[in-house]
Design a protein around this motif. Structure first.
Motif, PDB file in Angstrom:
ATOM      1  N   LYS A 261       0.832  -1.208   0.000  1.00 53.67           N
ATOM      2  CA  LYS A 261       0.000   0.000   0.000  1.00 53.67           C
ATOM      3  C   LYS A 261       0.864   1.255   0.000  1.00 53.67           C
ATOM      4  CE  LYS A 261      -3.890   2.237   2.319  1.00 53.67           C
ATOM      5  NZ  LYS A 261      -3.336   3.591   2.132  1.00 53.67           N
ATOM      6  N   ARG A 262       1.979   1.220   0.731  1.00 51.14           N
ATOM      7  CA  ARG A 262       2.881   2.377   0.766  1.00 51.14           C
ATOM      8  C   ARG A 262       3.464   2.655  -0.618  1.00 51.14           C
ATOM      9  NH1 ARG A 262       5.701   5.986   0.167  1.00 51.14           N
ATOM     10  NH2 ARG A 262       7.101   7.046   1.625  1.00 51.14           N
ATOM     11  N   ILE A 263       3.749   1.609  -1.369  1.00 50.50           N
ATOM     12  CA  ILE A 263       4.237   1.790  -2.740  1.00 50.50           C
ATOM     13  C   ILE A 263       3.137   2.411  -3.600  1.00 50.50           C
ATOM     14  CG2 ILE A 263       5.015   0.566  -4.813  1.00 50.50           C
ATOM     15  CD1 ILE A 263       6.312  -1.498  -2.879  1.00 50.50           C
ATOM     16  N   ASP A 264       1.906   1.922  -3.438  1.00 51.34           N
ATOM     17  CA  ASP A 264       0.784   2.478  -4.190  1.00 51.34           C
ATOM     18  C   ASP A 264       0.578   3.954  -3.887  1.00 51.34           C
ATOM     19  OD1 ASP A 264       0.335  -0.025  -5.255  1.00 51.34           O
ATOM     20  OD2 ASP A 264      -1.256  -0.540  -3.831  1.00 51.34           O
ATOM     21  N   ASP A 265       0.793   4.338  -2.619  1.00 48.04           N
ATOM     22  CA  ASP A 265       0.535   5.718  -2.186  1.00 48.04           C
ATOM     23  C   ASP A 265       1.719   6.656  -2.407  1.00 48.04           C
ATOM     24  OD1 ASP A 265      -1.947   4.872  -1.375  1.00 48.04           O
ATOM     25  OD2 ASP A 265      -1.392   4.674   0.744  1.00 48.04           O
ATOM     26  N   SER A 266       2.842   6.140  -2.851  1.00 52.09           N
ATOM     27  CA  SER A 266       4.009   6.999  -3.045  1.00 52.09           C
ATOM     28  C   SER A 266       3.767   7.944  -4.229  1.00 52.09           C
ATOM     29  CB  SER A 266       5.262   6.156  -3.292  1.00 52.09           C
ATOM     30  OG  SER A 266       5.146   5.456  -4.519  1.00 52.09           O
ATOM     31  N   ASP A 267       4.480   9.056  -4.210  1.00 49.86           N
ATOM     32  CA  ASP A 267       4.371   9.986  -5.335  1.00 49.86           C
ATOM     33  C   ASP A 267       5.656  10.064  -6.154  1.00 49.86           C
ATOM     34  OD1 ASP A 267       5.876  11.269  -3.433  1.00 49.86           O
ATOM     35  OD2 ASP A 267       4.678  13.113  -3.375  1.00 49.86           O
ATOM     36  N   LEU A 268       6.692   9.324  -5.729  1.00 46.59           N
ATOM     37  CA  LEU A 268       7.929   9.247  -6.502  1.00 46.59           C
ATOM     38  C   LEU A 268       8.585   7.894  -6.243  1.00 46.59           C
ATOM     39  CD1 LEU A 268      10.138  10.531  -8.313  1.00 46.59           C
ATOM     40  CD2 LEU A 268      11.225  11.361  -6.206  1.00 46.59           C
ATOM     41  N   LEU A 269       8.773   7.123  -7.297  1.00 48.91           N
ATOM     42  CA  LEU A 269       9.498   5.862  -7.213  1.00 48.91           C
ATOM     43  C   LEU A 269      10.865   6.038  -7.846  1.00 48.91           C
ATOM     44  CD1 LEU A 269       6.702   3.297  -8.155  1.00 48.91           C
ATOM     45  CD2 LEU A 269       7.627   3.796  -5.877  1.00 48.91           C
ATOM     46  N   ILE A 270      11.911   5.733  -7.084  1.00 46.35           N
ATOM     47  CA  ILE A 270      13.286   5.829  -7.564  1.00 46.35           C
ATOM     48  C   ILE A 270      13.784   4.411  -7.771  1.00 46.35           C
ATOM     49  CG2 ILE A 270      15.610   6.679  -7.057  1.00 46.35           C
ATOM     50  CD1 ILE A 270      14.211   8.674  -5.073  1.00 46.35           C
ATOM     51  N   MET A 271      13.757   3.965  -9.013  1.00 52.71           N
ATOM     52  CA  MET A 271      14.116   2.586  -9.359  1.00 52.71           C
ATOM     53  C   MET A 271      15.585   2.550  -9.771  1.00 52.71           C
ATOM     54  SD  MET A 271      11.327   0.594  -9.251  1.00 52.71           S
ATOM     55  CE  MET A 271       9.531   0.669  -9.294  1.00 52.71           C
ATOM     56  N   LEU A 272      16.400   1.841  -9.003  1.00 57.26           N
ATOM     57  CA  LEU A 272      17.837   1.800  -9.241  1.00 57.26           C
ATOM     58  C   LEU A 272      18.255   0.409  -9.720  1.00 57.26           C
ATOM     59  CD1 LEU A 272      19.102   3.770  -6.100  1.00 57.26           C
ATOM     60  CD2 LEU A 272      18.457   4.649  -8.359  1.00 57.26           C
ATOM     61  N   GLY A 273      18.512   0.286 -11.019  1.00 54.77           N
ATOM     62  CA  GLY A 273      18.932  -0.988 -11.588  1.00 54.77           C
ATOM     63  C   GLY A 273      17.836  -2.027 -11.622  1.00 54.77           C
ATOM     64  N   VAL A 274      16.590  -1.591 -11.566  1.00 52.16           N
ATOM     65  CA  VAL A 274      15.453  -2.514 -11.523  1.00 52.16           C
ATOM     66  C   VAL A 274      14.967  -2.792 -12.941  1.00 52.16           C
ATOM     67  CG1 VAL A 274      13.101  -2.876 -10.669  1.00 52.16           C
ATOM     68  CG2 VAL A 274      14.762  -1.622  -9.271  1.00 52.16           C
ATOM     69  N   GLU A 275      14.810  -4.100 -13.269  1.00 51.93           N
ATOM     70  CA  GLU A 275      14.107  -4.457 -14.491  1.00 51.93           C
ATOM     71  C   GLU A 275      12.627  -4.568 -14.127  1.00 51.93           C
ATOM     72  OE1 GLU A 275      17.009  -6.698 -13.716  1.00 51.93           O
ATOM     73  OE2 GLU A 275      18.040  -4.991 -14.638  1.00 51.93           O
ATOM     74  N   LEU A 276      11.799  -3.757 -14.750  1.00 55.51           N
ATOM     75  CA  LEU A 276      10.379  -3.713 -14.399  1.00 55.51           C
ATOM     76  C   LEU A 276       9.661  -4.873 -15.086  1.00 55.51           C
ATOM     77  CD1 LEU A 276      10.033   0.140 -14.477  1.00 55.51           C
ATOM     78  CD2 LEU A 276       9.684  -1.318 -12.486  1.00 55.51           C
ATOM     79  N   SER A 277       9.891  -6.047 -14.536  1.00 50.47           N
ATOM     80  CA  SER A 277       9.427  -7.299 -15.134  1.00 50.47           C
ATOM     81  C   SER A 277       8.113  -7.735 -14.506  1.00 50.47           C
ATOM     82  CB  SER A 277      10.487  -8.372 -14.918  1.00 50.47           C
ATOM     83  OG  SER A 277      10.683  -8.573 -13.527  1.00 50.47           O
ATOM     84  N   GLU A 278       7.670  -8.915 -14.889  1.00 46.79           N
ATOM     85  CA  GLU A 278       6.384  -9.436 -14.416  1.00 46.79           C
ATOM     86  C   GLU A 278       6.345  -9.582 -12.901  1.00 46.79           C
ATOM     87  OE1 GLU A 278       3.405 -13.248 -15.243  1.00 46.79           O
ATOM     88  OE2 GLU A 278       5.462 -13.266 -15.999  1.00 46.79           O
ATOM     89  N   ILE A 279       7.440 -10.076 -12.302  1.00 43.47           N
ATOM     90  CA  ILE A 279       7.439 -10.314 -10.859  1.00 43.47           C
ATOM     91  C   ILE A 279       7.382  -9.002 -10.092  1.00 43.47           C
ATOM     92  CG2 ILE A 279       8.766 -11.235  -8.929  1.00 43.47           C
ATOM     93  CD1 ILE A 279       7.556 -13.411 -10.606  1.00 43.47           C
ATOM     94  N   VAL A 280       8.241  -8.064 -10.447  1.00 48.54           N
ATOM     95  CA  VAL A 280       8.326  -6.799  -9.714  1.00 48.54           C
ATOM     96  C   VAL A 280       7.037  -5.986  -9.857  1.00 48.54           C
ATOM     97  CG1 VAL A 280       9.560  -4.592  -9.580  1.00 48.54           C
ATOM     98  CG2 VAL A 280      10.830  -6.724  -9.869  1.00 48.54           C
ATOM     99  N   THR A 281       6.368  -6.119 -10.979  1.00 47.19           N
ATOM    100  CA  THR A 281       5.141  -5.347 -11.228  1.00 47.19           C
ATOM    101  C   THR A 281       3.875  -6.134 -10.903  1.00 47.19           C
ATOM    102  OG1 THR A 281       5.006  -6.060 -13.540  1.00 47.19           O
ATOM    103  CG2 THR A 281       6.295  -4.068 -13.072  1.00 47.19           C
ATOM    104  N   GLU A 282       4.062  -7.304 -10.280  1.00 48.74           N
ATOM    105  CA  GLU A 282       2.930  -8.155  -9.909  1.00 48.74           C
ATOM    106  C   GLU A 282       2.051  -8.445 -11.123  1.00 48.74           C
ATOM    107  OE1 GLU A 282       0.977  -6.480  -6.489  1.00 48.74           O
ATOM    108  OE2 GLU A 282       2.810  -6.510  -5.274  1.00 48.74           O
TER     109      GLU A 282
END
Length: 556
Positions: A261-282
């Motif tokens: 929920k905290r991720i959903d409510d954030s207003d800035l995501l700082i993704m460092l070396g993250v591949e935005l794949s199926e697992i990470v994005t649910e």
């Protein structure tokens, strides 16, 4: 004047490689003879299956940052090794797979075990190539190493015809290949701090690519100064000391609901070396594409990853080490303190990683909780794929960079060879391999390799008598209609002893500590079997609870 095989071995030594992993084959005898000449400088580790050798090479690359090198034969050797190439690609680790090939005079004639190696590996590797002349070995080896280690590191596959390895050439001295590393500009740093300054609820997510121990510390320090919570993406928990006050959990499989929920409510995501794949994005459901509702800063060494699915407000094509260095010592304190919010998330994380009871006489969570307090901070922890990993990933903490050997692709059979590679490279450090009974038997034959080279991992087999992950998915989709998941296992203790390895069976929680201490005291490998209930299918629910929920959901 040198043979093609000698040119190859000289190149590897020049570039810091001290081990190669292999199952010997007649198609690369020329290279093997060159290894014989330099065996005091580079160790040839002969394994018992090419997939296992490739896993060891991938783990070596992850541990050292140098290319993990694997030699296999054509045809069946190459196909077996392909699984390790897949792991190296998904884990962003440098790897060179050399495949012995038929002589150039026989190519494209359906020669014995011939496969078009460059074509086969093109979808899996950063580059795949065949070298048809020994004169070009220095050029192509240099290019292959550069590609493997630069940008987002990954695997390169090189096909070596037999005659090229034996050809005598007048080659110059080998050249060390420093990786080409993308970096952050001053303007991008300014834009980054502007976005951070405008955010009320920012959050940092740590990914897989291009980290170092110093980088991890720099990012942790920045997060603490700027009062920003830090999350690890799936199987990247060793990018920050898990005891750090700003570390609040994992984004991926089984995310803590409060953190989600905290991720959903954030207003800035700082993704460092993250591949935005199926697992990470649910399953690509957590964030809206192509534009998230949150602002997105995405830092990644692979330009192709930036905006691949989610368009960033600020995309930075940079190695994480360079980005971390550029913001080191800088911070932007918020107008309103976020410490209370971070402390709440931290308390929730600590509660989430405190194990409760599970069915059966062996309490998996309690054993892992004890191990977490017992193991040195530099212990290597490896695991492969299966529901047993949910326990390992949740209840074991990482406190030092490079200690988590867990493939992002969740690949069965990885754990045993990865622990062997870690123990070979760092014999004075503890290496613990976790496997399910299904996962373990994928590469259990390499207990022979562990014994042969005097390594000393502790192999822990969590035996529930089934392919637990698939059973879980079947019960979710087709409750009570399971097929193909039950396993007929060997006596794991007798199996270990057949290799000359000490084996221990734990059927009650109280037996584990003594068994582990005996195993840890050995200078040779040991195996501990945990006999667990099939009901203990997840830390979150029992098997019967899952079936009941699935039946109720189908009834509507």
């Amino acid at each position: 004047m040198r043979s093609g095989g000698q040119v190859i071995v000289d190149h590897l030594i020049c570039n810091g490689v001290d081990k190669v992993f292999s199952v010997p084959g007649e198609s690369f005898l020329g290279a093997m003879d060159a290894f014989y000449e330099r065996s005091n400088e580079i160790k040839f580790i002969n394994c018992r299956q090419e997939g296992s050798a490739a896993f060891m090479a991938a783990a070596y690359g992850r541990i050292t940052g140098k290319p993990g090198v694997c030699f296999v034969t054509r045809g069946p050797g190459a196909t077996n090794a392909s699984i390790g190439v897949h792991v190296a690609a998904k884990d962003s680790v440098p790897m060179l797979l050399f495949v012995g090939q038929v002589a150039t005079s026989s190519t494209h004639r359906d020669a014995f075990q011939e496969i078009d190696i460059p074509a086969m590996f093109k979808p899996l590797a950063k580059w795949s190539v065949q070298i048809d002349s020994a004169d070009r070995l220095p050029e192509i080896l240099s290019r292959a190493t550069k590609i493997s280690t630069s940008g987002r590191p990954g695997p390169v596959v090189i096909s070596l015809p037999e005659n090229v390895q034996r050809e005598i050439v007048d080659a110059g001295d080998p050249v060390f290949q420093a990786p080409i590393i993308p970096s952050t500009s001053r303007v991008q740093v300014e834009q980054f701090f502007q976005l951070v300054g405008e955010a009320e609820n920012p959050l940092i997510v740590l990914g897989s690519s291009t980290w170092s121990e110093d980088t991890c510390q720099q990012i942790a320090d920045f997060a603490e100064r700027s009062e920003i919570p830090v999350v690890a993406s799936f199987r990247c928990q060793d990018r920050i000391d898990n005891d750090h006050p700003n570390y609040v959990g994992v984004l991926g499989v089984g995310t803590n609901p409060l953190l989600s929920k905290r991720i959903d409510d954030s207003d800035l995501l700082i993704m460092l070396g993250v591949e935005l794949s199926e697992i990470v994005t649910e399953g690509f459901t957590k964030f809206t594409a192509p534009k998230m509702k949150q602002r997105l800063v995405h830092v990644h060494p692979d330009q192709a990853e930036l905006g691949r699915i989610y368009q960033p407000d600020l995309g930075i094509n940079s190695a994480i080490a360079g980005f971390a260095a550029s913001i080191s010592g800088m911070s932007l304190a918020p107008d309103v303190s976020r410490k209370t919010s971070i402390q709440e998330l931290r308390r929730s994380y600590q509660e989430f990683t405190t194990p409760g009871e599970c069915p059966g006489d062996v309490q998996i969570g309690k054993i892992l909780h004890w191990l977490d307090s017992r193991l040195p901070t530099d212990t290597f922890i490896s695991c492969g794929a299966g529901n047993y990993t949910h326990w390992v990933l949740r209840f074991l903490q990482h406190r030092k960079f490079g200690t988590q050997l867990a493939p992002l692709g969740a690949v069965m059979g990885y754990s045993v060879p990865a622990a062997i590679a870690a123990s070979l490279q760092y014999p004075d450090r503890m290496a613990i391999s976790f496997s399910g009974d299904g996962c373990f038997l994928m590469n259990a034959q390499d207990l022979a390799t562990a014994k042969k080279y005097s390594t000393n991992p502790v192999f822990i087999v969590i035996n529930n008598g089934m392919y637990g992950a698939i059973r879980m998915h079947q019960e979710r989709a087709f409750p009570t209609r399971t097929i193909g998941c039950d396993l007929e296992n060997p006596d794991f203790v007798a199996y270990a002893e057949a290799f000359g390895i000490a084996g221990f069976r734990v059927s009650k929680t109280s037996q584990f500590q003594e068994a582990f201490e005996q195993a840890a005291a050995n200078s040779t490998p040991s195996l501990i079997e945990l006999v667990v209930s099939e009901q203990a299918i997840s830390p979150a629910f029992t098997l019967d609870e899952l079936v009941e929920r699935s039946i109720a959901a189908q009834k509507g």
